[in-house]
Design an enzyme around this catalytic site. Structure first.
Site, PDB file in Angstrom:
ATOM      1  N   GLY A 156     -14.461  34.015  -4.889  1.00 34.02           N
ATOM      2  CA  GLY A 156     -15.591  34.552  -5.650  1.00 34.02           C
ATOM      3  C   GLY A 156     -15.580  33.947  -7.045  1.00 34.02           C
ATOM      4  N   ARG A 157     -16.167  34.711  -7.982  1.00 35.48           N
ATOM      5  CA  ARG A 157     -16.291  34.184  -9.349  1.00 35.48           C
ATOM      6  C   ARG A 157     -14.928  33.864  -9.960  1.00 35.48           C
ATOM      7  NH1 ARG A 157     -20.693  38.601  -9.591  1.00 35.48           N
ATOM      8  NH2 ARG A 157     -18.888  39.778  -8.870  1.00 35.48           N
ATOM      9  N   ILE A 158     -13.967  34.788  -9.807  1.00 37.58           N
ATOM     10  CA  ILE A 158     -12.655  34.581 -10.440  1.00 37.58           C
ATOM     11  C   ILE A 158     -11.889  33.481  -9.694  1.00 37.58           C
ATOM     12  CG2 ILE A 158     -10.466  35.665 -11.088  1.00 37.58           C
ATOM     13  CD1 ILE A 158     -12.057  38.355 -11.294  1.00 37.58           C
ATOM     14  N   ARG A 179     -14.408  34.771   3.042  1.00 33.17           N
ATOM     15  CA  ARG A 179     -15.261  35.245   4.144  1.00 33.17           C
ATOM     16  C   ARG A 179     -16.302  34.188   4.497  1.00 33.17           C
ATOM     17  NH1 ARG A 179     -17.415  40.899   2.257  1.00 33.17           N
ATOM     18  NH2 ARG A 179     -17.591  39.484   0.509  1.00 33.17           N
ATOM     19  N   ALA A 239      -5.466  40.409  -7.665  1.00 34.18           N
ATOM     20  CA  ALA A 239      -6.592  41.067  -6.993  1.00 34.18           C
ATOM     21  C   ALA A 239      -6.406  42.584  -7.057  1.00 34.18           C
ATOM     22  CB  ALA A 239      -6.702  40.563  -5.570  1.00 34.18           C
ATOM     23  N   ARG A 240      -5.756  43.131  -6.074  1.00 30.47           N
ATOM     24  CA  ARG A 240      -5.481  44.558  -6.019  1.00 30.47           C
ATOM     25  C   ARG A 240      -4.163  44.781  -5.302  1.00 30.47           C
ATOM     26  NH1 ARG A 240      -8.413  45.526  -9.349  1.00 30.47           N
ATOM     27  NH2 ARG A 240     -10.207  46.907  -9.493  1.00 30.47           N
ATOM     28  N   GLU A 269       0.184  51.624  -7.765  1.00 26.58           N
ATOM     29  CA  GLU A 269       0.439  51.538  -9.200  1.00 26.58           C
ATOM     30  C   GLU A 269      -0.093  52.781  -9.918  1.00 26.58           C
ATOM     31  OE1 GLU A 269      -1.879  47.824  -9.680  1.00 26.58           O
ATOM     32  OE2 GLU A 269      -3.193  48.938 -11.032  1.00 26.58           O
ATOM     33  N   HIS A 287      -0.980  45.286 -14.697  1.00 25.14           N
ATOM     34  CA  HIS A 287      -2.437  45.246 -14.492  1.00 25.14           C
ATOM     35  C   HIS A 287      -3.182  44.947 -15.806  1.00 25.14           C
ATOM     36  CE1 HIS A 287      -5.818  46.813 -11.647  1.00 25.14           C
ATOM     37  NE2 HIS A 287      -6.262  45.843 -12.435  1.00 25.14           N
ATOM     38  N   ILE A 288      -2.872  43.774 -16.374  1.00 27.16           N
ATOM     39  CA  ILE A 288      -3.456  43.423 -17.676  1.00 27.16           C
ATOM     40  C   ILE A 288      -4.268  42.118 -17.638  1.00 27.16           C
ATOM     41  CG2 ILE A 288      -1.765  44.678 -19.085  1.00 27.16           C
ATOM     42  CD1 ILE A 288      -0.328  41.950 -19.552  1.00 27.16           C
TER      43      ILE A 288
HETATM   44  C1  8YV Z   1      -9.421  46.683 -14.967  1.00 32.35           C
HETATM   45  C2  8YV Z   1      -9.679  45.277 -12.858  1.00 32.35           C
HETATM   46  O1  8YV Z   1      -8.634  46.581 -16.096  1.00 32.35           O
HETATM   47  O2  8YV Z   1     -11.953  44.823 -13.307  1.00 32.35           O
HETATM   48  C3  8YV Z   1     -11.094  45.082 -12.456  1.00 32.35           C
HETATM   49  O3  8YV Z   1     -11.385  45.182 -11.250  1.00 32.35           O
HETATM   50  O4  8YV Z   1      -8.830  45.345 -12.057  1.00 32.35           O
HETATM   51  C4  8YV Z   1      -9.300  45.357 -14.299  1.00 32.35           C
HETATM   52  O5  8YV Z   1     -10.041  44.431 -15.027  1.00 32.35           O
HETATM   53  C5  8YV Z   1      -9.003  47.909 -14.229  1.00 32.35           C
HETATM   54  O6  8YV Z   1      -9.536  48.020 -12.967  1.00 32.35           O
HETATM   55  C6  8YV Z   1      -9.368  49.153 -15.037  1.00 32.35           C
HETATM   56  O7  8YV Z   1     -10.619  49.655 -14.758  1.00 32.35           O
END
Ligand code: 8YV
Length: 329
Positions: A156-158, A179, A239-240, A269, A287-288
């Site tokens: 995707g974009r990132i 996908r 990602a997540r 997390e 998560h920064i």
């Molecule tokens: C956020 C992120 O800091 O944008 C997202 O999806 O994971 C991060 O940029 C985090 O989700 C807090 O809302």
């Protein structure tokens, strides 16, 4: 006419909250207490809208308890914390914050990948422990980033922004799995090659995960996938949590089945799998990836733009489910 009430569920820049105060009665949370599910539901009583972050879960139960709620505006591009089907069924607008964080998140993903490849965290910890007594030819020997094969899962974009850094700045060969395949005019300037997931795992020197979290991407990288990777490869996740099976990754790192990893996101997390805390060859950040002043302000501003537009009859700039527009009442 009474002003709509909104909840700002987490602490955020005061001047940006003030933008909401110009339109709405605002209950904010400057102490930044994390609400339990029941507390969040109770706080939303009587509220027409909410400014939320990835920490707040919006589900059918919460929406049913708050039928007056019309808009939930996430300060995040990812929105796996929101049950969008439940929002659709109830005519509730969900919004996110795409684009404004793309380059900042890509910078951080690339930095993490480099840190893993060049063993920056591991060697820094060694130095801080006072263990550095001499130079040696193979001390913290790592792998090159320039000229290597960059694998991207989720283009995707990132993903594309990371690919640009690799291809144009570091002379990397870019392979990706997604996908759907990118249009040729997007692939061409990056020299990006679309491959199967299996080829991506087998061929990447540095694999970066940028795929949104969903049931389909849960544990997209587990023991079987890690087993296909090169022993010299690195894995980076911006990602997540949940896209990677953290226990399986910790085992692979400990047994050096892959060389190193870098993680900004974790299953469950802010808890982190205890095995990840003890393996040396992993870089861990809390998560920064989007955390620069400019980007976090832009994200908060965009979430506020969405909330104001949603509740004042305007056009929210970045709706997730535009089909519920225009909102009732
Ligand atoms: C956020 C992120 O800091 O944008 C997202 O999806 O994971 C991060 O940029 C985090 O989700 C807090 O809302």
């Amino acid at each position: 006419m009474t002003r709509p009430s909104v909840l700002v569920a987490r602490a955020v820049f005061g001047d940006i909250v003030d933008r909401l105060r110009a339109h709405f009665d605002v209950e904010d949370n400057p102490q930044d207490r994390i609400f339990t599910k029941a507390e969040l539901s109770a706080k939303l009583a009587g509220k027409a809208g909410a400014f939320i972050t990835g920490s707040e879960r919006i589900d059918a139960e919460l929406l049913d308890a708050n039928p007056q709620l019309r808009a939930v505006c996430n300060m995040a591009v990812g929105y796996n914390n929101i049950d969008v089907d439940a929002c659709n069924a109830r005519g509730v607008l969900a919004t996110n914050t795409p684009d404004v964080l793309t380059e900042t998140t890509a910078d951080f993903g690339f930095a993490l990948m480099m840190a893993a490849a060049r063993r920056m965290a591991e060697s820094e910890h060694f130095l801080r422990r006072g263990e550095w007594s001499k130079w040696s030819y193979d001390m913290f020997i790592g792998s090159d980033v320039h000229g290597a094969t960059l694998g991207i899962l989720g283009m995707g974009r990132i993903g594309q922004a990371i690919a640009r850094r690799g291809a144009l700045g570091f002379g990397m060969q870019v392979i990706y799995h997604n996908r759907s395949r990118l249009a040729p005019e997007l692939e061409a300037p990056l020299g990006a090659r679309y491959v199967s997931k299996e080829a991506l795992l087998r061929e990447a020197d540095h694999l970066v995960l940028v795929v949104p979290y969903s049931a389909a991407s849960h544990h997209a990288i587990g023991a079987a996938e890690l087993a296909l990777m090169k022993p010299s490869a690195t894995l980076t996740n911006v990602a997540r949590g949940g896209v990677v099976d953290d226990a399986a990754l910790a085992a692979a790192l400990r047994e050096r089945r892959i060389a190193a990893a870098a993680l900004d996101v974790f299953e469950g997390e802010p808890s982190v799998h205890p095995d990840l805390l003890t393996v040396p060859n992993v870089v861990l950040t809390p998560h920064i990836a989007s955390a620069t002043v400019r980007t976090r302000r832009a994200m908060a501003d965009l979430a506020v733009d969405n909330l104001i537009a949603a509740l004042t009859g305007g056009t929210p700039p970045t709706p997730v489910n535009p089909q519920v527009l225009p909102l009732k009442g």
